[in-house]
Design an enzyme around this catalytic site. Structure first.
Site, PDB file in Angstrom:
ATOM      1  N   THR A 152       0.900  -1.434  -0.055  1.00 26.56           N
ATOM      2  CA  THR A 152       0.115  -0.008  -0.084  1.00 26.56           C
ATOM      3  C   THR A 152       1.015   1.237   0.033  1.00 26.56           C
ATOM      4  OG1 THR A 152      -0.088   0.528   2.342  1.00 26.56           O
ATOM      5  CG2 THR A 152      -1.619  -1.400   1.511  1.00 26.56           C
TER       6      THR A 152
ATOM      7  N   ASP B  61      -3.751   5.746   2.887  1.00 29.27           N
ATOM      8  CA  ASP B  61      -3.315   7.044   3.724  1.00 29.27           C
ATOM      9  C   ASP B  61      -3.564   6.849   5.368  1.00 29.27           C
ATOM     10  OD1 ASP B  61      -3.008   9.492   4.863  1.00 29.27           O
ATOM     11  OD2 ASP B  61      -4.135  10.449   3.063  1.00 29.27           O
TER      12      ASP B  61
ATOM     13  N   ASN C 249       4.899   0.984   8.341  1.00 31.37           N
ATOM     14  CA  ASN C 249       6.073   1.547   7.917  1.00 31.37           C
ATOM     15  C   ASN C 249       5.975   2.880   7.466  1.00 31.37           C
ATOM     16  OD1 ASN C 249       8.861   1.427   6.651  1.00 31.37           O
ATOM     17  ND2 ASN C 249       7.449   1.593   4.975  1.00 31.37           N
TER      18      ASN C 249
ATOM     19  N   SER D 187       9.905   1.473  14.064  1.00 31.16           N
ATOM     20  CA  SER D 187      10.139   2.373  14.902  1.00 31.16           C
ATOM     21  C   SER D 187      11.627   2.894  14.442  1.00 31.16           C
ATOM     22  CB  SER D 187      10.244   1.791  16.342  1.00 31.16           C
ATOM     23  OG  SER D 187      10.874   3.284  17.152  1.00 31.16           O
TER      24      SER D 187
ATOM     25  N   TYR E 289      10.397  13.864  15.609  1.00 32.03           N
ATOM     26  CA  TYR E 289      10.485  12.533  14.830  1.00 32.03           C
ATOM     27  C   TYR E 289      10.534  11.429  16.307  1.00 32.03           C
ATOM     28  CZ  TYR E 289      12.534   8.463  12.502  1.00 32.03           C
ATOM     29  OH  TYR E 289      12.669   7.372  11.773  1.00 32.03           O
TER      30      TYR E 289
ATOM     31  N   LYS F  51       8.235   8.368  17.381  1.00 37.55           N
ATOM     32  CA  LYS F  51       8.784   6.904  17.557  1.00 37.55           C
ATOM     33  C   LYS F  51       8.714   6.299  18.919  1.00 37.55           C
ATOM     34  CE  LYS F  51       9.906   6.095  13.251  1.00 37.55           C
ATOM     35  NZ  LYS F  51       8.805   5.091  12.340  1.00 37.55           N
TER      36      LYS F  51
ATOM     37  N   THR G  89      17.100   4.809   2.859  1.00 33.21           N
ATOM     38  CA  THR G  89      15.672   4.746   2.605  1.00 33.21           C
ATOM     39  C   THR G  89      15.060   6.000   2.204  1.00 33.21           C
ATOM     40  OG1 THR G  89      15.235   5.358   4.782  1.00 33.21           O
ATOM     41  CG2 THR G  89      15.198   2.814   4.227  1.00 33.21           C
TER      42      THR G  89
END
Length: 287
Positions: A33, A57, A84, A135, A149, A153, A184
């Site tokens: 997705t 979403d 993710n 995480s 951020y 997490k 990433t």
């Protein structure tokens, strides 16, 4: 368990895409997705007949329900859910606009919880499954400029640790994954940057500079991370947390050592704060 069904959020790049490819290579089935599912078309060739793509979403409850329904309609079950989806953010706490912080938490925390809640009735009903929470080492170790951020997490880790104990009686497992720096697209154009206040250059300039240059230079390999996650999902003696990367292991270990030092240094003071000789203290000691 070849043939498991994975539902993975945020598959357009990074860990999501790497996990989708690794699961397909293992013979599993994947519902990949993304907010823009057209970016996932090439995944179909990696596992003909074993891939479905869907718009999801994590801030839109309707798309979450539709993606879960799509997975169940296509494959009849869901075995592994990977939360993710997310993005980075850099800025000192004072530099953060409250709207920016709330928007980040909507994606990184509330979105992951919403997806988790949507699949839990199915996992409980089938008597098993795994929830993988992506995480970061920032879920345990915070640093200047990454407060927002790391807060998101850390919140995800807190709710996931409670969740793990809550769902264990149903055969459902939780795996909290704590990567360090991996290639990433973290730090790329998707990275949110708060408006800078000049005074904070003394404490956050290095972080901002690192963010501007890190994309494509990180030491971590997402494909190897995906294989490590599959190995942890398969392990009969499951771990709750999985650190990934030398930097994650070293930084988390150093953080735990500092926590130990602080706890021991202040232990006498900490223990001196209970009511002495009262019923409350007695009840506390009996627990």
């Amino acid at each position: 368990m070849a043939g498991r069904v994975w539902l993975i959020t945020g598959c357009s790049a990074g860990f999501g895409r790497a996990l989708a490819l690794a699961a397909l290579a293992a013979g599993d089935r994947v519902v990949a997705t993304a907010r823009r599912p057209e970016r996932l078309a090439d995944l179909a060739g990696a596992g003909p007949g074993r891939v479905r793509t869907a718009r999801l979403d994590v801030t839109d409850a309707a798309t979450i329900d539709e993606a879960v329904t799509s997975a169940l309609s296509a494959f009849g079950r869901i075995d592994v859910v990977v939360n993710n989806a997310g993005h980075g953010s850099v800025g000192a706490v004072e530099e953060l606009a409250m709207a920016e912080l709330r928007a980040l938490m909507e994606v990184m925390f509330f979105g992951a919880v919403a997806v988790t809640k949507a699949v839990l009735p199915h996992l409980r009903g089938q008597g098993g499954g795994t929830i993988v929470q992506m995480s970061s080492m920032g879920g345990q170790v915070s640093m200047p400029g990454f407060g927002a951020y790391c807060a998101a997490k850390s919140a995800l880790e807190g709710v996931s640790e409670a969740l793990a104990a809550e769902v264990a009686p149903f055969g459902v497992r939780v795996l909290i994954v704590e990567p360090g720096a991996f290639r990433t697209e973290f730090g790329g154009p998707r990275m949110h940057r708060s408006q800078a206040i000049d005074e904070y250059r003394v404490s956050t300039a290095r972080t901002r500079a690192a963010v501007d240059t890190m994309d494509g230079t990180q030491p971590g390999d997402p494909a190897k991370a995906a294989q490590a996650i599959l190995r942890a999902v398969d392990d009969p003696d499951p771990t709750l947390r999985l650190a990934l990367g030398n930097d994650a292991v070293d930084n988390i270990r150093a953080h735990h050592e500092q926590l130990r030092i602080d706890l021991e240094r202040w232990e006498k003071v900490s223990r001196s704060t209970d009511l002495v000789g009262s019923a409350v203290a007695g009840r506390s000691r009996s627990r």
